[in-house]
Design a protein around this motif. Structure first.
Motif, PDB file in Angstrom:
ATOM      1  N   GLU A  17       0.795  -0.932  -0.274  1.00  0.00           N
ATOM      2  CA  GLU A  17       0.130   0.046  -0.078  1.00  0.00           C
ATOM      3  C   GLU A  17       0.857   1.199  -0.087  1.00  0.00           C
ATOM      4  O   GLU A  17       1.990   1.384   0.891  1.00  0.00           O
ATOM      5  CB  GLU A  17      -0.854   0.063   1.103  1.00  0.00           C
ATOM      6  CG  GLU A  17      -1.947   1.335   1.182  1.00  0.00           C
ATOM      7  CD  GLU A  17      -2.994   1.081   2.343  1.00  0.00           C
ATOM      8  OE1 GLU A  17      -3.644   1.927   2.507  1.00  0.00           O
ATOM      9  OE2 GLU A  17      -2.977  -0.049   2.901  1.00  0.00           O
ATOM     10  N   GLU A  54      -6.992  -0.580  -4.490  1.00  0.00           N
ATOM     11  CA  GLU A  54      -6.854  -1.840  -4.661  1.00  0.00           C
ATOM     12  C   GLU A  54      -7.452  -2.332  -3.321  1.00  0.00           C
ATOM     13  O   GLU A  54      -7.183  -2.435  -2.361  1.00  0.00           O
ATOM     14  CB  GLU A  54      -5.349  -2.407  -4.581  1.00  0.00           C
ATOM     15  CG  GLU A  54      -5.189  -3.734  -4.323  1.00  0.00           C
ATOM     16  CD  GLU A  54      -6.040  -4.763  -5.230  1.00  0.00           C
ATOM     17  OE1 GLU A  54      -7.078  -5.309  -4.718  1.00  0.00           O
ATOM     18  OE2 GLU A  54      -5.471  -4.758  -6.316  1.00  0.00           O
ATOM     19  N   PRO A  55      -8.885  -2.938  -3.415  1.00  0.00           N
ATOM     20  CA  PRO A  55      -9.603  -3.196  -2.445  1.00  0.00           C
ATOM     21  C   PRO A  55      -8.962  -4.417  -1.444  1.00  0.00           C
ATOM     22  O   PRO A  55      -9.283  -4.547  -0.219  1.00  0.00           O
ATOM     23  CB  PRO A  55     -10.969  -3.899  -2.780  1.00  0.00           C
ATOM     24  CG  PRO A  55     -11.045  -3.129  -4.145  1.00  0.00           C
ATOM     25  CD  PRO A  55      -9.491  -3.152  -4.864  1.00  0.00           C
ATOM     26  N   LEU A  56      -8.098  -5.122  -1.978  1.00  0.00           N
ATOM     27  CA  LEU A  56      -7.445  -6.396  -1.297  1.00  0.00           C
ATOM     28  C   LEU A  56      -6.384  -5.891  -0.247  1.00  0.00           C
ATOM     29  O   LEU A  56      -5.985  -6.763   0.445  1.00  0.00           O
ATOM     30  CB  LEU A  56      -6.975  -7.358  -2.327  1.00  0.00           C
ATOM     31  CG  LEU A  56      -8.025  -7.949  -3.032  1.00  0.00           C
ATOM     32  CD1 LEU A  56      -7.438  -9.322  -4.042  1.00  0.00           C
ATOM     33  CD2 LEU A  56      -9.248  -8.985  -2.236  1.00  0.00           C
ATOM     34  N   LEU A  57      -6.067  -4.695  -0.224  1.00  0.00           N
ATOM     35  CA  LEU A  57      -5.016  -4.169   0.490  1.00  0.00           C
ATOM     36  C   LEU A  57      -5.557  -4.247   2.183  1.00  0.00           C
ATOM     37  O   LEU A  57      -4.794  -4.143   2.864  1.00  0.00           O
ATOM     38  CB  LEU A  57      -4.441  -2.914   0.128  1.00  0.00           C
ATOM     39  CG  LEU A  57      -3.555  -2.944  -1.118  1.00  0.00           C
ATOM     40  CD1 LEU A  57      -3.181  -1.549  -1.591  1.00  0.00           C
ATOM     41  CD2 LEU A  57      -2.355  -3.572  -0.630  1.00  0.00           C
ATOM     42  N   TRP A  58      -6.855  -4.465   2.330  1.00  0.00           N
ATOM     43  CA  TRP A  58      -7.301  -4.428   3.624  1.00  0.00           C
ATOM     44  C   TRP A  58      -6.934  -5.608   4.335  1.00  0.00           C
ATOM     45  O   TRP A  58      -6.945  -5.830   5.413  1.00  0.00           O
ATOM     46  CB  TRP A  58      -8.807  -4.090   3.581  1.00  0.00           C
ATOM     47  CG  TRP A  58      -9.450  -5.398   3.103  1.00  0.00           C
ATOM     48  CD1 TRP A  58     -10.019  -5.655   1.772  1.00  0.00           C
ATOM     49  CD2 TRP A  58      -9.936  -6.620   3.634  1.00  0.00           C
ATOM     50  NE1 TRP A  58     -10.376  -6.874   1.446  1.00  0.00           N
ATOM     51  CE2 TRP A  58     -10.633  -7.452   2.673  1.00  0.00           C
ATOM     52  CE3 TRP A  58      -9.777  -7.258   4.866  1.00  0.00           C
ATOM     53  CZ2 TRP A  58     -11.048  -8.703   2.904  1.00  0.00           C
ATOM     54  CZ3 TRP A  58     -10.097  -8.764   5.321  1.00  0.00           C
ATOM     55  CH2 TRP A  58     -10.878  -9.256   4.256  1.00  0.00           C
ATOM     56  N   ILE A  59      -6.544  -6.962   3.319  1.00  0.00           N
ATOM     57  CA  ILE A  59      -6.148  -8.167   3.909  1.00  0.00           C
ATOM     58  C   ILE A  59      -5.038  -7.869   4.973  1.00  0.00           C
ATOM     59  O   ILE A  59      -5.044  -8.541   6.274  1.00  0.00           O
ATOM     60  CB  ILE A  59      -6.099  -9.132   2.992  1.00  0.00           C
ATOM     61  CG1 ILE A  59      -7.238  -9.353   2.230  1.00  0.00           C
ATOM     62  CG2 ILE A  59      -5.424 -10.603   3.678  1.00  0.00           C
ATOM     63  CD1 ILE A  59      -7.134 -10.224   1.128  1.00  0.00           C
TER      64      ILE A  59
END
Length: 90
Positions: A17, A54-59
């Motif tokens: 990120e 990038e929505p998957l950066l919350w993981i």
């Protein structure tokens, strides 16, 4: 430690990120330093992407929260992840 572990496991592309111009530059300088010291493969590449792109950066944030909770008393979140993740203690 993260980049070293991913490199040893054969990853070639790591998405981080973005932390802004200066933070991203710091990351790139660190990677270049580790390459120069032969602690990272020259094949490992990092890419910075804004969190909103990038929505998957919350993981990683969720995993970090689960580990923090595990270390402070609540093991339920880590237990839910532990079959799919490895906790490497430094």
């Amino acid at each position: 430690m993260l980049l070293d572990e991913l490199d040893r496991r054969g990853f070639k592309h790591v998405v981080l990120e973005s932390r802004g111009k200066h933070g991203d530059r710091y990351d790139l300088d660190l990677v270049n330093h580790l390459r120069g010291a032969r602690r990272l493969s020259p094949d490992l590449r990092i890419e910075h992407i804004r969190g909103c792109d990038e929505p998957l950066l919350w993981i990683p944030d969720a995993v970090c929260g689960a580990v923090a909770a595990y270390r402070t008393a609540d093991q339920s979140y880590w237990n839910a992840l532990s079959k799919k993740a490895t906790l490497i203690k430094s």
